[in-house]
Motif scaffolding. Structure first.
Motif, mmCIF file in Angstrom:
data_model
loop_
_atom_site.group_PDB
_atom_site.id
_atom_site.type_symbol
_atom_site.label_atom_id
_atom_site.label_comp_id
_atom_site.label_asym_id
_atom_site.label_seq_id
_atom_site.Cartn_x
_atom_site.Cartn_y
_atom_site.Cartn_z
ATOM 1 N N ASP A 76 41.478 28.764 41.490
ATOM 2 C CA ASP A 76 42.166 28.991 42.765
ATOM 3 C C ASP A 76 42.738 30.398 42.873
ATOM 4 O OD1 ASP A 76 41.644 26.414 43.585
ATOM 5 O OD2 ASP A 76 43.614 25.639 43.013
ATOM 6 N N HIS A 77 42.645 31.180 41.806
ATOM 7 C CA HIS A 77 43.236 32.515 41.780
ATOM 8 C C HIS A 77 42.221 33.531 41.272
ATOM 9 C CE1 HIS A 77 46.989 30.456 42.490
ATOM 10 N NE2 HIS A 77 46.724 29.674 41.473
ATOM 11 N N LEU A 78 42.480 34.786 41.556
ATOM 12 C CA LEU A 78 41.552 35.838 41.154
ATOM 13 C C LEU A 78 41.921 36.511 39.837
ATOM 14 C CD1 LEU A 78 40.901 37.254 44.685
ATOM 15 C CD2 LEU A 78 39.214 36.212 43.166
ATOM 16 N N ARG A 79 43.048 36.158 39.271
ATOM 17 C CA ARG A 79 43.468 36.791 38.021
ATOM 18 C C ARG A 79 42.557 36.345 36.875
ATOM 19 N NH1 ARG A 79 47.068 36.323 33.845
ATOM 20 N NH2 ARG A 79 47.659 34.205 34.359
ATOM 21 N N ASP A 108 42.463 41.342 39.102
ATOM 22 C CA ASP A 108 43.179 40.399 39.973
ATOM 23 C C ASP A 108 42.731 40.502 41.429
ATOM 24 O OD1 ASP A 108 44.340 42.774 40.678
ATOM 25 O OD2 ASP A 108 46.380 42.202 40.125
ATOM 26 N N THR A 109 41.531 41.043 41.659
ATOM 27 C CA THR A 109 41.000 41.120 43.025
ATOM 28 C C THR A 109 39.598 40.529 43.063
ATOM 29 O OG1 THR A 109 39.953 43.284 42.758
ATOM 30 C CG2 THR A 109 42.288 43.265 43.455
ATOM 31 N N ARG A 110 39.193 40.117 44.232
ATOM 32 C CA ARG A 110 37.848 39.577 44.438
ATOM 33 C C ARG A 110 36.805 40.645 44.099
ATOM 34 N NH1 ARG A 110 35.823 35.491 48.304
ATOM 35 N NH2 ARG A 110 38.029 35.226 48.726
ATOM 36 N N ALA A 111 37.031 41.868 44.570
ATOM 37 C CA ALA A 111 36.071 42.945 44.325
ATOM 38 C C ALA A 111 35.895 43.196 42.827
ATOM 39 C CB ALA A 111 36.520 44.216 45.037
ATOM 40 N N ALA A 112 36.980 43.217 42.088
ATOM 41 C CA ALA A 112 36.893 43.459 40.645
ATOM 42 C C ALA A 112 36.183 42.299 39.949
ATOM 43 C CB ALA A 112 38.281 43.672 40.055
ATOM 44 N N PHE A 113 36.494 41.064 40.344
ATOM 45 C CA PHE A 113 35.808 39.910 39.765
ATOM 46 C C PHE A 113 34.307 40.026 40.002
ATOM 47 C CE2 PHE A 113 33.904 35.728 40.767
ATOM 48 C CZ PHE A 113 33.802 35.244 39.469
ATOM 49 N N GLN A 114 33.920 40.306 41.236
ATOM 50 C CA GLN A 114 32.499 40.356 41.558
ATOM 51 C C GLN A 114 31.803 41.542 40.890
ATOM 52 O OE1 GLN A 114 32.743 39.738 45.822
ATOM 53 N NE2 GLN A 114 32.796 37.534 45.511
ATOM 54 N N GLN A 115 32.527 42.646 40.718
ATOM 55 C CA GLN A 115 31.960 43.789 39.994
ATOM 56 C C GLN A 115 31.698 43.418 38.534
ATOM 57 O OE1 GLN A 115 34.470 47.245 39.904
ATOM 58 N NE2 GLN A 115 33.097 48.363 38.548
ATOM 59 N N HIS A 116 32.674 42.790 37.886
ATOM 60 C CA HIS A 116 32.504 42.384 36.487
ATOM 61 C C HIS A 116 31.418 41.321 36.357
ATOM 62 C CE1 HIS A 116 35.671 44.845 34.940
ATOM 63 N NE2 HIS A 116 36.623 44.222 35.632
ATOM 64 N N PHE A 158 31.563 27.290 42.521
ATOM 65 C CA PHE A 158 30.849 28.569 42.536
ATOM 66 C C PHE A 158 30.949 29.328 43.848
ATOM 67 C CE2 PHE A 158 28.900 26.573 38.851
ATOM 68 C CZ PHE A 158 28.995 27.614 37.936
ATOM 69 N N ALA A 159 31.938 29.029 44.670
ATOM 70 C CA ALA A 159 32.078 29.711 45.957
ATOM 71 C C ALA A 159 32.272 31.219 45.789
ATOM 72 C CB ALA A 159 33.228 29.110 46.760
ATOM 73 N N LEU A 160 33.047 31.662 44.811
ATOM 74 C CA LEU A 160 33.295 33.096 44.633
ATOM 75 C C LEU A 160 32.207 33.818 43.834
ATOM 76 C CD1 LEU A 160 37.139 33.359 44.072
ATOM 77 C CD2 LEU A 160 35.824 33.870 46.122
#
Length: 159
Positions: free
Chosen positions: A120-123, A10-18, A37-39
């Motif tokens: 719109d969400h990081l979850r 549920d965080t930007r860092a975790a999303f980008q790590q995965h 594709f912004a994130l």
């Protein structure tokens, strides 16, 4: 064979790590869907390097998106990648009738996935070596792809 359980985040860092892990594990195919594709950091040096390694080894990348403006404006590295590997990358833009779709995912080789439930969400969740976890998103991507038209090319900014 026991399927690997999804890993929630549920965080930007975790999303980008995965996402980074999915990109590193990709060998033959990457399919991605996101409204813009912004994130995904497609213009970042580390993502560019991972995609270049993947494409240089013969991988195929397919992106479907609603609006290419962010990539055109903010991701010159990705546009160079698109120019350099035009034979291995295809980008399509969704029609208006599909613009309400708001999930976001990246699937590698039909066995690794990172997905956000709503763009719109990081979850979201990631799963590795888990083909059954990719199935629904893969089918969704195929349907979106079939309805979409070519939509992002390296020449959009004069490259």
């Amino acid at each position: 064979m026991m399927e690997n359980a999804p890993l929630p985040f549920d965080t930007r860092a975790a999303f980008q790590q995965h996402l980074g892990e999915v990109l590193v594990r990709a060998s033959a195919s990457l399919i991605m869907f996101d409204p813009d594709f912004a994130l995904f950091r497609l213009g970042a040096p580390d993502v560019d390097a991972a995609l270049r390694r993947f494409l240089h080894a013969g991988g195929r990348l397919r992106l479907a998106l609603h609006d290419p403006a962010y990539l055109e404006r903010e991701a010159p590295r990705f546009l160079r990648l698109l120019r350099d590997y035009a034979h291995g990358i295809e980008c399509r833009r969704t029609p208006r009738s599909l613009r309400e779709l708001a999930d976001s995912f990246c699937i590698a080789d039909n066995v690794h996935i990172v997905r956000r439930f709503h763009s719109d969400h990081l979850r979201g969740e990631a799963a590795f070596d888990a083909p059954q976890q990719t199935e629904l998103s893969r089918l969704r991507f195929d349907a979106v792809w079939a309805e979409s038209q070519p939509g992002l090319q390296a020449s959009v900014t004069g490259l």
